[in-house]
Scaffold this active site. Structure first.
Site, short mmCIF file in Angstrom:
data_model
loop_
_atom_site.label_atom_id
_atom_site.label_comp_id
_atom_site.label_asym_id
_atom_site.label_seq_id
_atom_site.Cartn_x
_atom_site.Cartn_y
_atom_site.Cartn_z
N SER A 689 0.80 -1.23 0.00
CA SER A 689 0.00 0.00 0.00
C SER A 689 0.83 1.28 0.00
O SER A 689 0.28 2.37 -0.03
CB SER A 689 -0.95 0.01 1.20
OG SER A 689 -0.24 0.11 2.40
N LYS A 732 -5.57 4.19 9.31
CA LYS A 732 -4.61 5.08 8.64
C LYS A 732 -5.05 6.54 8.74
O LYS A 732 -4.22 7.44 8.92
CB LYS A 732 -4.46 4.66 7.18
CG LYS A 732 -3.75 3.31 7.03
CD LYS A 732 -3.64 2.88 5.58
CE LYS A 732 -2.88 1.55 5.47
NZ LYS A 732 -2.77 1.08 4.08
#
Length: 812
Positions: A689, A732
């Protein structure tokens, strides 16, 4: 030997009168008498130098005992003035630097004065002469000494009996007195006193006196030992006779007891609602027990088996509460947030109210530490009215811990599942399987495979424990499992309903602190609410500057610290109350541990903020890139695993394929080396990611365009420049907020997940969905790179491979 001053010979006359100059060896915990041959271990530098000195002259040294054995460098007045002149027979240097020396005492000597020599002790001393005495009296004393010494050695087992034979053969009575004195177990000052006496008669008398005192003590010791031994023998005899009597009584009267026990077990079998298979097994074992001797080992095994079989709950159910409002109130009172979990529990209760055939759900709560997974299970048990049992699976490696051991093994028992059911006393408890992702496996089997039968709703109605060897119904049990990550074997994961518990937002943590942590701290520390208070701003500062976590465990510890310090202050200063504000917070918790809302001061080339997701929540991930003259190599460091290194390789290939569009001349790739580093090298990192962050870093390095400091990004990149979706979006975004970054780029396909993100998180962030790398660079770089025109050369150089660097996992 070198370094010896030959002014005066070291070693004096052994005749009385004139003083001789001797090297002195101070002794610790030993007195050396004339005529004794003794090995000594010497470690002090001065003592070693003294020995080396005398070995080079005439091998005579003065042995004098020091008054305090703990004194490493004794002064002259700390050494007894009467010593023994000795010959050094042998000197051996040991590997550890110490010296083993064999000395033989020759004569008593008295030190008159010490010299000023510093490298070792040196003194003037004169040998002492023994006075003339009555020979008949001394001979009589000597005979008494030898006789008493013989008795002393018999009582004192530490002295070899051969010494008595040696002593009886000594004709020199002075030597006899010294030999006996050296073997007596008396204190150093008393031995020194014996050495100081010149008269042979007095020495023999003292030896006789010491021995008679010691013999009387040793005789008392011997009597005590004999008495204790007789007492022990008597106790053992009584125990043996009692055991014999018990055995005889069993043989005579056990038929009655045996019948009573069998009848009791039979009654329990009748009253217990056993399954057909279990009842048949119980009756068969009871029949065996009837035919066995009650004292046999086999009978004990059968009794234990029947006790286990009849102790576990068969058909005993708790009455499950079906009041949905009550369940909602209990869950809301004990846990803030966690809407999805609460919703699922209430749904289960609603369906159960309409249908009695529904099986217990198998929920798996997945989330970082400290978010309340384990405590939530206890609240669910309270809300549903079930008994609560917990089984920790962390570190379980043996399948037998789940399924039990077969009865053929000595000391075998059922597995932890059946043990927990016995503890619950009901057949429908809430069964918490804690840390299911921490199970291991080894040569003893795979416990995760054994859990398949437990957690499969279609199989657990016929769960078979190796010890019981009959099927047991677990279908009414409500299983709740917890895990930090999804690192669970696929077949096991497939049998559970996964409910993710993300980290708490700042506002949620604040509410939890006010509603739960603060009242708990006040109660645990015996405070009154009016005595201790913390303002909302202070709590928010604790969350921001003293904790960095997804859960609230560290926050709880900090609140407990405040309460402890408040109690201490109240007791010390006699204050009536303590109020913690944001202004005095640092007085109680010290300097701030973490920065909040502070980002690097300037935009930098090649420095990009990525986002990572770990089992303890979201984290900011700084990615750095630099370019240097070279041959087109790419180096990656920072403890990266294979997936992340491949992500960097894909990013580099994409940038190279679009070099002209980014204003980069293709030959530059062959003339420059690029180094990509992810700081905190001790932390393992893995996952795809960070792909768009890697592309941004490489483009920034090659073009020299800085990256905006106030932007973070997450997303996987393809070789075509597409941005693919990622996981852990909420964690996140929370990490972005904690780090003070206001703008975050996410994959467009993750935009649908924003519906589950709390509004207060979305309102404080500018969230930009992106689908291609071009959009990423448009937002991330300070200015856009200018495309250039380039004519491709012949024999283009291949894209250089990424060099391998070792690392371990960290999910993104």
């Amino acid at each position: 030997m070198t370094g010896i001053e030959q002014k005066t010979p070291v070693g004096g006359s052994e005749t009385g009168g004139a003083d001789g100059l001797y090297a002195v060896l101070p002794l610790r915990d030993i007195v050396v008498f004339p005529h004794m041959i003794v090995p000594l271990f010497v470690g002090r530098e001065k003592s070693i130098r003294a020995l080396e000195e005398v070995m080079g002259v005439d091998k005579q040294i003065l042995l004098a005992t020091q008054k305090n054995a703990a004194d490493d460098d004794p002064a002259p007045d700390a050494i007894y003035e009467i010593g023994t002149i000795a010959n050094v027979l042998q000197l051996l240097k040991l590997p550890d630097g110490t010296v083993k020396v064999l000395v033989e005492g020759t004569a008593r000597a008295k030190i008159s004065k010490f010299t000023d020599r510093e490298d070792y002790h040196e003194a003037y001393a004169a040998a002492l002469q023994e006075p003339e005495e009555d020979a008949v009296e001394i001979e009589a004393l000597a005979r008494s000494v030898v006789s008493d010494f013989e008795n002393y050695v018999k009582l004192n087992k530490k002295i070899s009996p051969e010494v008595v034979g040696t002593a009886s053969q000594i004709d020199d009575y002075s030597k006899l007195a010294d030999t006996v004195a050296s073997h007596l177990a008396i204190k150093i000052p008393e031995k020194q006193e014996m050495l100081s006496v010149l008269s042979v008669r007095e020495r023999l008398e003292k030896a006789l006196s010491f021995m008679e005192a010691e013999i009387s003590v040793l005789q008392v010791e011997k009597r005590i030992r004999s008495r204790v031994k007789r007492q022990m023998e008597k106790t053992q005899r009584e125990y043996y006779l009692n055991e014999q009597m018990k055995a005889i009584q069993k043989e005579l009267g056990d038929s009655e007891d045996g019948r009573d026990e069998v009848a009791e077990i039979e009654e329990r079998i009748t009253k217990t609602k056993l399954s057909k298979e279990a009842r048949e097994k119980a009756l068969a074992e009871l029949k065996k027990l009837r035919s066995m001797s009650p004292m046999s080992a086999e009978a004990t095994v059968v009794r234990n088996y029947l006790d286990w079989l009849l102790s576990i709950p068969w058909g005993k159910k708790s009455k499950v509460k079906q009041d949905l409002n009550f369940a909602q109130e209990v869950l809301d009172a004990e846990h803030f947030g966690l809407g999805k979990v609460k919703e699922r529990i209430v749904e289960y209760l609603a369906v159960q109210a309409r249908s009695t055939k529904i099986k217990g759900p198998i929920l798996c709560l997945v989330g970082p530490p400290g978010v309340g997974k384990t405590s939530l299970a206890r609240s669910i048990a309270k809300a549903t009215g079930r008994e609560y049992v917990r089984m920790s699976l962390g570190g379980v490696r043996d399948e037998a811990e789940i399924r039990g051991h077969r009865r053929t093994y000595i000391g075998s028992m059922p597995g932890k599942v059946i043990q927990s059911m016995k503890k619950a006393k009901k057949s429908n408890p809430l069964f918490l399987l804690d840390e299911i992702d921490k199970m291991g496996q080894d040569f003893r089997g795979d416990p995760s495979s054994a859990m398949l039968e437990v957690l499969d709703p279609k199989q657990n109605a016929t769960f078979m424990d190796h010890y019981l060897e009959v099927e047991y119904d677990l279908s009414n049990v409500m299983f709740v499992t917890t895990a930090n990550t999804m690192n669970i074997p696929g077949p096991l994961l497939d049998r559970m309903e996964i409910i993710r518990i993300a980290g708490y937002t700042e506002d949620e943590k604040l509410e939890i602190a006010k509603r739960h942590l603060l009242p708990k701290a006040i109660k645990d520390h015996a405070l009154q609410p009016k005595e201790f208070s913390v303002t909302e701003d202070a709590l928010r500062n604790v969350i921001r500057h003293y904790t960095r976590e997804a859960g609230v465990r560290s926050l709880e510890r900090e609140v407990m610290t405040l309460a402890r310090k408040a109690v201490t202050e109240i007791l010390k200063t006699k204050k009536k109350s303590v109020k913690i504000t944001d202004k005095n917070l640092s007085d109680y918790l010290g300097v701030e541990k973490f920065r909040f809302g502070q980002i690097d001061g300037e935009d930098q080339v090649g420095v990009v903020t990525g986002l990572a997701w770990t089992e303890v929540g979201g984290e900011l991930l700084t990615i750095e890139g630099v370019m240097m003259p070279g041959k087109g190599r790419m180096t990656v460091t920072g403890n990266l695993r294979d997936v992340m290194k491949e992500s960097i390789s894909a990013a580099a290939s994409y940038v190279r394929s679009r070099a002209i569009d980014f204003g980069i001349e293709p030959p530059l790739f062959d003339k420059r080396d690029i180094h990509v580093h992810v700081p905190e090298g001790a932390t393992p990192k893995d996952g795809p990611s960070a792909g768009i962050a890697m592309v941004t870093a490489i483009v920034s390095v090659l073009t020299g365009i800085p990256v905006r400091k106030d932007i973070a990004m997450t997303g996987e990149v393809t070789l075509r420049g597409r941005v693919l979706p990622i996981g852990g979006l909420k964690e996140k975004l929370l990490a972005t907020l904690r780090g003070g970054i206001k703008k975050v780029l996410i994959p467009e396909e993750n935009a649908k997940d924003l519906a589950e993100i709390p509004d207060n998180v979305k309102n404080n962030l500018e969230i930009v969905p992106v689908s291609r790398v071009g959009e990423v660079l448009k937002h991330a770089l300070v200015r856009q790179p200018e495309p250039i025109e380039w004519t491709e050369q012949e024999n283009p150089t291949a894209v250089p491979p990424v060099e391998d660097e070792a690392g371990a996992s960290l999910a993104h």
